[in-house]
Design an enzyme around this catalytic site. Structure first.
Site, PDB file in Angstrom:
ATOM      1  N   HIS A 137     -10.289   6.128  52.187  1.00 42.19           N
ATOM      2  CA  HIS A 137     -10.120   4.853  51.497  1.00 42.19           C
ATOM      3  C   HIS A 137     -10.101   3.664  52.455  1.00 42.19           C
ATOM      4  O   HIS A 137     -10.187   2.524  52.021  1.00 42.19           O
ATOM      5  CB  HIS A 137      -8.851   4.901  50.644  1.00 42.19           C
ATOM      6  CG  HIS A 137      -9.095   5.576  49.336  1.00 42.19           C
ATOM      7  ND1 HIS A 137      -8.632   5.085  48.148  1.00 42.19           N
ATOM      8  CD2 HIS A 137      -9.775   6.705  49.028  1.00 42.19           C
ATOM      9  CE1 HIS A 137      -9.008   5.890  47.158  1.00 42.19           C
ATOM     10  NE2 HIS A 137      -9.699   6.871  47.673  1.00 42.19           N
TER      11      HIS A 137
ATOM     12  N   SER B 234     -16.448   5.391  50.584  1.00 41.93           N
ATOM     13  CA  SER B 234     -17.403   6.485  50.713  1.00 41.93           C
ATOM     14  C   SER B 234     -18.679   6.027  51.387  1.00 41.93           C
ATOM     15  O   SER B 234     -19.087   4.872  51.271  1.00 41.93           O
ATOM     16  CB  SER B 234     -17.751   7.040  49.332  1.00 41.93           C
ATOM     17  OG  SER B 234     -16.648   7.634  48.718  1.00 41.93           O
TER      18      SER B 234
ATOM     19  N   LYS C 120     -17.863  10.721  35.890  1.00 45.01           N
ATOM     20  CA  LYS C 120     -18.897  11.522  36.552  1.00 45.01           C
ATOM     21  C   LYS C 120     -18.260  12.760  37.197  1.00 45.01           C
ATOM     22  O   LYS C 120     -18.814  13.858  37.139  1.00 45.01           O
ATOM     23  CB  LYS C 120     -19.601  10.678  37.607  1.00 45.01           C
ATOM     24  CG  LYS C 120     -20.881  11.299  38.112  1.00 45.01           C
ATOM     25  CD  LYS C 120     -21.653  10.333  38.992  1.00 45.01           C
ATOM     26  CE  LYS C 120     -22.939  11.002  39.466  1.00 45.01           C
ATOM     27  NZ  LYS C 120     -23.650  10.189  40.439  1.00 45.01           N
ATOM     28  N   ASP C 121     -17.087  12.565  37.804  1.00 47.27           N
ATOM     29  CA  ASP C 121     -16.388  13.696  38.395  1.00 47.27           C
ATOM     30  C   ASP C 121     -15.952  14.698  37.335  1.00 47.27           C
ATOM     31  O   ASP C 121     -16.019  15.912  37.540  1.00 47.27           O
ATOM     32  CB  ASP C 121     -15.156  13.223  39.194  1.00 47.27           C
ATOM     33  CG  ASP C 121     -15.530  12.743  40.589  1.00 47.27           C
ATOM     34  OD1 ASP C 121     -14.668  12.132  41.260  1.00 47.27           O
ATOM     35  OD2 ASP C 121     -16.677  12.975  41.010  1.00 47.27           O
TER      36      ASP C 121
ATOM     37  N   GLU D 218     -15.407  38.754  53.722  1.00 50.40           N
ATOM     38  CA  GLU D 218     -15.886  38.055  52.536  1.00 50.40           C
ATOM     39  C   GLU D 218     -17.058  37.158  52.920  1.00 50.40           C
ATOM     40  O   GLU D 218     -17.185  36.720  54.062  1.00 50.40           O
ATOM     41  CB  GLU D 218     -14.761  37.213  51.934  1.00 50.40           C
ATOM     42  CG  GLU D 218     -13.667  38.045  51.281  1.00 50.40           C
ATOM     43  CD  GLU D 218     -14.104  38.631  49.939  1.00 50.40           C
ATOM     44  OE1 GLU D 218     -14.547  39.778  49.926  1.00 50.40           O
ATOM     45  OE2 GLU D 218     -14.013  37.917  48.927  1.00 50.40           O
TER      46      GLU D 218
END
Lengths: 421, 256, 184
Positions: free
Chosen positions: A215, A219, A243-244, A287
């Protein structure tokens, strides 16, 4: 009464907020926080990762209420969860497959950063915090995998803790110390359980720092150029919240498919055999999300060097902001790096394939080539490309790029590159 | 454009990542795929087959193999009534959890809340009775082997004469699907070994099919609730995807 | 009918209501989803199937002779089963109920008078009273005696002396056969 109740609620909130400004903070960080308007769906993966961390913690805590961390009882306690605890099978499969989902999301998130130059100035620390999170995740997942005390749990623990014996002089002593005994055993299981419960909360703290660092400058975006003003941005809420959320529902479809219809697809059948210290499985395989590191480890004939390179492959990530010398952030404007990036992706996929298979014949050759190329990418190609590549001209601003239909804009090449190199 | 294709390919690669686990095939031929009632998204356990399978386990396999994770009460899920479960349980002798007042452990008839006891008190006794080999627990076997039900079925039906020149060690049997082809277990099934109450002819493939159905249930008793819940969850999420996408488009309509 | 301008206005209005409807629907779906997701977490805390399997105990009373007492475990606690002698039954029935600290007639505490089934946990502070084994002190009423703080129970398990406030609890049980009871 009906009129005063909502009034009372907001008065209480204001009283708290005056003393501890969490509402004001949320207001700013969610509603007002400027977000580049051109973010693509590759930017959904950060919030997905945060959600998966919460999912893993919540399922983990509920599982911890039913699990017994003793070598003689652990395997049976997991089966009890699967059979006798209400919804136990769902929580266990959610936790198990959630780990895979978490890593898939984080790897995509990481590669997004590599492609768009999100690690470049001024976001170097944001990137470093992310690599720290990845390392903590790997440690947590490794220890978590030991807890069911199956064959793979036990032998993966043995192999990976034995790595430390490669350290000259003190190596074996360190391993005995880690084990709390002369082999992986009950003391090892107990301390792994305690740490497995602890580390996710450490991850939570680092994620908080990661968000604060994010922040600070906001972004990055697919064009890799800075936000210059309100015409380049949209408020986070409602545009990116919805959107998220949409991206979340799509992800949940994939997650739910694994949990309900293919819960053991990503795992190893051997881990449904109780741990037997007297018998090693034919193929010890970690894994899938640890396969590339495993491949690098096995590709080097020298034990110590293998360990150094395997750990180094992750630690190298810390240096990426300085290894990459290009003044241009986004691969969209870096025609050579674009292909080099995809070569890296193929290389990592090849390493994963190598790690999954017994080290014979072609697997060994590919492993060695892929390991070599991996380090060439970071140590040679990244620094070199920045110097010799001719980037495509950058757009003047995000707004001009977005609002004009279609793609590339002509602008001064130097106008929007990163200042202060 | 090439970027979009590459991204899609990579996303697909990630989803296919597990297929990268190319298990080396050795020389073991690939397992023939059987049809199971529990296959697929809408699969369920054929209760009649599972009950026959339990009978096969009880009369053949339980001589050497325990099913440690099964309780008698679990059998109710196969369609046995409460009384039938009680009868099955009490036909076994189990060791009481606590010793008697003299400090000795004692046997008593089983109860539904007891685990189904195995044939041997411990691994060493099991090995002693089986030439040093340890018959594995069967309650997880279907999940504990690559190939799952098809593998177990293959083992049960895969006994053949060894090919010419094959060096079969003493005491071992040749099995087509067992890795290395040498298995310590003699062929457990033979035609007519069990008489099924419902009259189904007890051929080896039939018994193998039924016992594998039983063992798959034993390893995954919650398969049906999992499939049912999964169907509802996926349906709900499909609707959610649609609604959230529409909401997203609506909210973003003013942004461009 | 309506002119283009009107259609445009109503179109925009419809757009807004459709947008609100979508957001409302999305929120509702999200809420339902979250609630449905939380349910298994809370549900997993309920007693599991293995615990529930031990929530009932069947006891065969046939081997218990007249005058003998049997202790069985039920939900982690001892249950006293007493095959009462005629004297004990009479002593239990002849008591003046109104004089009891916790008034209960013997008939309210048994299904068949020869068989007393009570939870062997003292209602004072939870110790297990003596009286089940031969040679145990049964207290002056021939019932049970709690050694921790001296609570004394009669042949119906009712508190007669000492600090306990209530009679020994009668658990839920039923006869599933002539001589078989299922507790719980």
């Amino acid at each position: 009464m009906a009129e005063t109740r909502p009034g009372a609620a907001s008065r209480i909130i204001r009283w708290i907020d005056h003393r501890l400004p969490f509402v004001a903070m949320l207001q700013h960080e969610l509603y007002e926080y400027p977000t580049p308007r051109n973010l693509s769906y590759w930017w959904n993966f950060g919030s997905l990762a945060g959600i998966m961390l919460v999912v893993m913690i919540v399922t983990g805590i509920v599982l911890a209420m039913q699990y017994t961390p003793h070598a003689d009882l652990a395997f049976d306690s997991v089966e009890r969860i699967m059979r006798d605890v209400d919804y136990g099978w769902m929580l266990r499969y959610a936790h198990m497959n959630g780990a895979s989902m978490f890593f898939a999301i984080v790897y995509i998130h990481l590669f997004r950063g590599l492609y768009y130059g999100s690690y470049k100035q001024p976001r170097e620390l944001l990137w470093i915090l992310g690599v720290i999170i990845l390392i903590l995740m790997i440690m947590t997942a490794f220890m978590g995998y030991v807890l069911p005390w199956g064959q793979m749990s036990y032998w993966a623990a043995t192999v990976i803790t034995n790595l430390f014996s490669a350290i000259p002089v003190v190596g074996q002593g360190i391993v005995t110390f880690l084990w709390g005994g002369f082999t992986v055993g009950n003391p090892t299981l107990n301390r792994f359980y305690a740490l497995h419960y602890l580390l996710p909360f450490v991850i939570l703290g680092v994620v908080l720092l990661h968000l604060i660092a994010l922040h600070r400058f906001g972004s990055n975006n697919p064009l890799g150029i800075d936000m210059k003003g309100p015409q380049d941005t949209l408020p986070f809420h409602p545009y990116f919240t919805i959107k998220d959320l949409f991206g979340l529902t799509v992800f949940l479809l994939v997650y739910a498919f694994f949990v309900f219809y293919a819960p053991n697809f990503l795992g190893s059948a051997d881990n449904y055999i109780p741990a037997n210290p007297m018998q090693t499985p034919n193929h010890i395989v970690p894994e899938w999300y640890l396969l590339p590191y495993y491949a690098i480890l096995r590709s080097v004939p020298n034990k110590l060097l293998g360990v150094i390179l395997a750990f180094g492959s992750i630690f190298l990530m810390f240096l990426v902001p300085w290894l990459d010398t290009s003044p241009v952030r986004s691969a969209r404007f870096r025609p050579i790096y674009k292909w080099v990036f995809w070569l890296l992706v193929i290389d990592v996929a090849a390493l994963a394939w190598v790690g999954a298979n017994p080290p014979e014949g072609l697997v060994v050759t590919v492993g060695q080539l892929a390991t070599f190329y991996y380090f060439v990418h970071f140590l040679i190609l990244l620094p070199l490309l920045g110097k010799i590549e001719r980037p495509r001209p950058l757009p003047l601003s995000i707004a001009t790029a977005v609002l004009q239909s279609g793609g590339a804009q002509i602008g001064r090449a130097g106008a929007s590159t990163i200042a202060n190199r | 454009m090439p970027n979009r294709i590459c991204s899609a390919a990579v996303l697909g690669l990630f989803l296919c990542a597990p297929i990268l686990n190319a298990r080396a095939a050795d020389e073991t031929p690939s397992l023939p795929q059987q049809e199971w009632s529990f296959d697929g998204v809408f699969g369920t356990y054929d209760r009649a087959s599972a009950q026959r399978g339990f009978q096969v386990y009880k009369e053949v396999c339980s001589a050497c193999h325990p099913v440690r994770h099964l309780y008698f009460r679990d059998l109710a899920d196969l369609g046995y009534s409460e009384d039938e479960v009680k009868a099955i349980a009490s036909s076994y002798q189990v060791t009481n959890e606590q010793p008697n007042d003299q400090g000795e452990m004692y046997q008593r008839p089983g109860r539904p809340s007891d685990r189904i006891p195995g044939p041997f008190p411990n691994d060493q006794a099991a090995r002693a009775a089986n030439n040093g080999a340890l018959p594995p627990d069967l309650s997880m076997i279907v999940k504990a082997r690559e190939g799952g039900p098809d593998y177990v079925y293959g083992i049960l039906t895969g006994y053949k004469e060894p090919p010419a020149g094959f060096n079969l060690l003493a005491g071992m049997q040749y099995n087509v699907y067992f890795p290395g082809h040498q298995i310590a277990m003699p062929p457990p099934l033979s035609d007519g070994a069990v008489t099924f109450a419902d009259g189904t002819p007890s051929t080896v493939p039939q018994m193998a099919h039924d016992v594998v159905t039983f063992l798959t249930w034993a390893a995954e008793p919650n398969l049906e609730p999992r499939h049912r819940t999964g169907f509802k969850v996926l349906l709900f999420l499909l609707v959610a995807v649609g609604v959230f996408y529409a909401a997203k488009r609506k909210i973003w309509a003013t942004a461009h | 009918m309506a002119n283009l301008a009107d259609q445009h206005v109503t179109g925009a209005h419809n757009g807004e209501t459709r947008r609100d409807f979508l957001i409302l629907t999305a929120t509702a779906i999200g809420g339902v989803g979250v609630a449905a997701a939380i349910w298994p977490f809370i549900g997993s805390l309920s007693p599991s199937r293995d615990t529930l399997a031990l929530s009932t105990t069947e006891v065969d009373l046939a081997p218990v002779q007249v005058g003998q007492r049997l202790t069985v475990a039920w939900r982690g606690k001892p249950v006293f089963i007493d095959h009462r002698t005629p004297e004990e039954i009479k002593a239990a029935q002849d008591v003046d109920v109104s004089s009891l600290r916790d008034p209960q007639p013997d008939s309210a505490r048994v299904k068949k008078p020869e068989w007393l089934v009570i939870v062997g946990v003292c209602t004072h502070l939870g110790c297990i009273p003596l009286g089940q084994k031969t040679g145990d002190d049964r207290g002056p009423f021939g019932g049970w005696f709690c050694p921790c703080h001296g609570s004394i129970y009669d042949t119906s398990g009712r508190i007669r002396q000492g600090p306990a406030p209530a009679n020994l609890v009668v658990p839920p049980y039923e006869y599933t056969g002539e001589t078989v009871i299922k507790i719980g």
